[in-house]
Design an enzyme around this catalytic site. Structure first.
Site, PDB file in Angstrom:
ATOM      1  N   SER A  81    -109.514  69.446  29.790  1.00 41.62           N
ATOM      2  CA  SER A  81    -109.921  68.295  30.537  1.00 41.62           C
ATOM      3  C   SER A  81    -111.143  68.859  31.457  1.00 41.62           C
ATOM      4  O   SER A  81    -111.493  69.938  31.491  1.00 41.62           O
ATOM      5  CB  SER A  81    -108.754  68.067  31.603  1.00 41.62           C
ATOM      6  OG  SER A  81    -107.414  67.784  30.965  1.00 41.62           O
TER       7      SER A  81
HETATM    8  N1  SAH Z   1    -103.992  71.313  29.702  1.00 47.86           N
HETATM    9  C1  SAH Z   1    -104.963  71.394  28.683  1.00 47.86           C
HETATM   10  C2  SAH Z   1    -105.493  70.358  28.179  1.00 47.86           C
HETATM   11  C3  SAH Z   1    -104.394  69.654  27.321  1.00 47.86           C
HETATM   12  S1  SAH Z   1    -104.850  68.339  26.053  1.00 47.86           S
HETATM   13  C4  SAH Z   1    -105.937  72.638  29.028  1.00 47.86           C
HETATM   14  O1  SAH Z   1    -106.038  72.822  29.965  1.00 47.86           O
HETATM   15  O2  SAH Z   1    -106.672  72.814  27.981  1.00 47.86           O
HETATM   16  C5  SAH Z   1    -103.099  67.789  25.869  1.00 47.86           C
HETATM   17  C6  SAH Z   1    -102.422  68.696  25.281  1.00 47.86           C
HETATM   18  O3  SAH Z   1    -101.000  68.153  25.138  1.00 47.86           O
HETATM   19  C7  SAH Z   1    -102.831  69.017  23.513  1.00 47.86           C
HETATM   20  O4  SAH Z   1    -103.145  70.282  23.383  1.00 47.86           O
HETATM   21  C8  SAH Z   1    -101.900  68.282  22.775  1.00 47.86           C
HETATM   22  O5  SAH Z   1    -101.413  68.754  21.666  1.00 47.86           O
HETATM   23  C9  SAH Z   1    -100.539  68.470  23.896  1.00 47.86           C
HETATM   24  N2  SAH Z   1     -99.308  67.462  23.649  1.00 47.86           N
HETATM   25  C10 SAH Z   1     -99.313  66.232  23.342  1.00 47.86           C
HETATM   26  N3  SAH Z   1     -98.218  65.755  23.221  1.00 47.86           N
HETATM   27  C11 SAH Z   1     -97.132  66.762  23.811  1.00 47.86           C
HETATM   28  C12 SAH Z   1     -95.795  67.135  23.828  1.00 47.86           C
HETATM   29  N4  SAH Z   1     -95.162  65.890  23.240  1.00 47.86           N
HETATM   30  N5  SAH Z   1     -95.498  68.245  24.096  1.00 47.86           N
HETATM   31  C13 SAH Z   1     -96.253  69.192  24.318  1.00 47.86           C
HETATM   32  N6  SAH Z   1     -97.316  68.913  24.380  1.00 47.86           N
HETATM   33  C14 SAH Z   1     -97.971  67.830  23.968  1.00 47.86           C
END
Ligand code: SAH
Length: 232
Positions: A81
């Site tokens: 993000s």
């Molecule tokens: N917080 C992260 C950015 C996240 S992008 C950072 O600081 O880099 C969103 C992430 O959520 C992705 O890696 C995706 O794979 C994950 N995601 C999506 N659905 C999910 C779920 N049901 N459980 C766990 N992770 C999930």
């Protein structure tokens, strides 16, 4: 023995501790221009954003762009993000040193590291194994002993460590997963983007008051989807 000033100076300048963090000035600039100007005022949050080396959480090929004002690709169609969004979501949960926080969507581990700078313990769940493993290794290497990474579907939360003082969801969900609300302690806050997949979502702040959800809509946002099954 006395050393000539120029030798002393060059020693100081080229020791790893000085060289290592060539991005410090960029981080300070990010804090001033992207965060403070837009209303991030929590000192602990600003300090965490100053400390965490965001360039180590993005692919090395784009390290130089790590402090720009936007989201960046981290592989497997996922993104880290925008710095402002990380700071904002951290600020709205009102983090304190005593807190235990659950994050859903570890991704690069950056948001987890920012939280870990402030709160006592962070639990974070990632559904894409490659990301989960890489983030766990990175966080360990950087010395974040207070972060635990689990690979799995975050929909179910992390029962054994519940209740959580706060929950940060960093993927756009179509609705609030009930298990997450259940695992929030009384008075606790959850920040979560909610809305249809691949559309603009609404970032919501949900506080649990007498067992009920008190919801505030914060702003329109675009997050990668909250998925329910393992991705390839
Ligand atoms: N917080 C992260 C950015 C996240 S992008 C950072 O600081 O880099 C969103 C992430 O959520 C992705 O890696 C995706 O794979 C994950 N995601 C999506 N659905 C999910 C779920 N049901 N459980 C766990 N992770 C999930």
């Amino acid at each position: 023995m006395l050393m000539p000033v120029y030798i002393l100076l060059s020693l100081l300048l080229f020791t790893p501790s000085v060289q290592e963090d060539a991005y410090k000035a960029k981080r300070e600039q990010m804090v001033e221009q992207q965060l403070k100007r837009r209303g991030i005022s929590d000192k602990a949050v600003l300090n965490a954003m100053r400390s965490v080396q965001r360039h180590l959480f993005v692919p090395p090929s784009i390290a130089a762009e790590a402090y720009t004002d936007g989201a960046l690709p981290i592989g497997y169609k996922q993104t880290i993000s925008q710095p402002y969004m990380v700071a904002y979501m951290t600020q709205v949960i009102e983090p304190t040193p005593a807190m235990k926080v659950l994050e859903i969507g570890t991704g690069s581990g950056y948001q987890a590291a920012v939280l870990a700078e402030i709160v006592k313990q962070v639990y974070t769940i990632e559904i894409i194994p490659e990301h989960g493993k890489m983030a766990a290794a990175r966080l360990k290497q950087l010395g974040y002993d207070n972060v635990e990474v689990k690979i799995g579907d975050g929909y179910a939360g992390w029962e054994e460590h519940a209740p959580f003082d706060a929950i940060v969801v960093t993927a756009g969900a179509e609705s609030v997963p009930p298990p997450l609300f259940e695992q929030l302690r009384e008075g606790g806050r959850m920040v979560i983007p909610v809305g249809p997949v691949y559309m603009t979502q609404t970032l919501k702040l949900i506080q649990k008051k007498r067992g009920k959800a008190v919801t505030r809509n914060l702003m329109p946002v675009v997050f990668v989807p909250f998925t329910r099954e393992k991705q390839k």
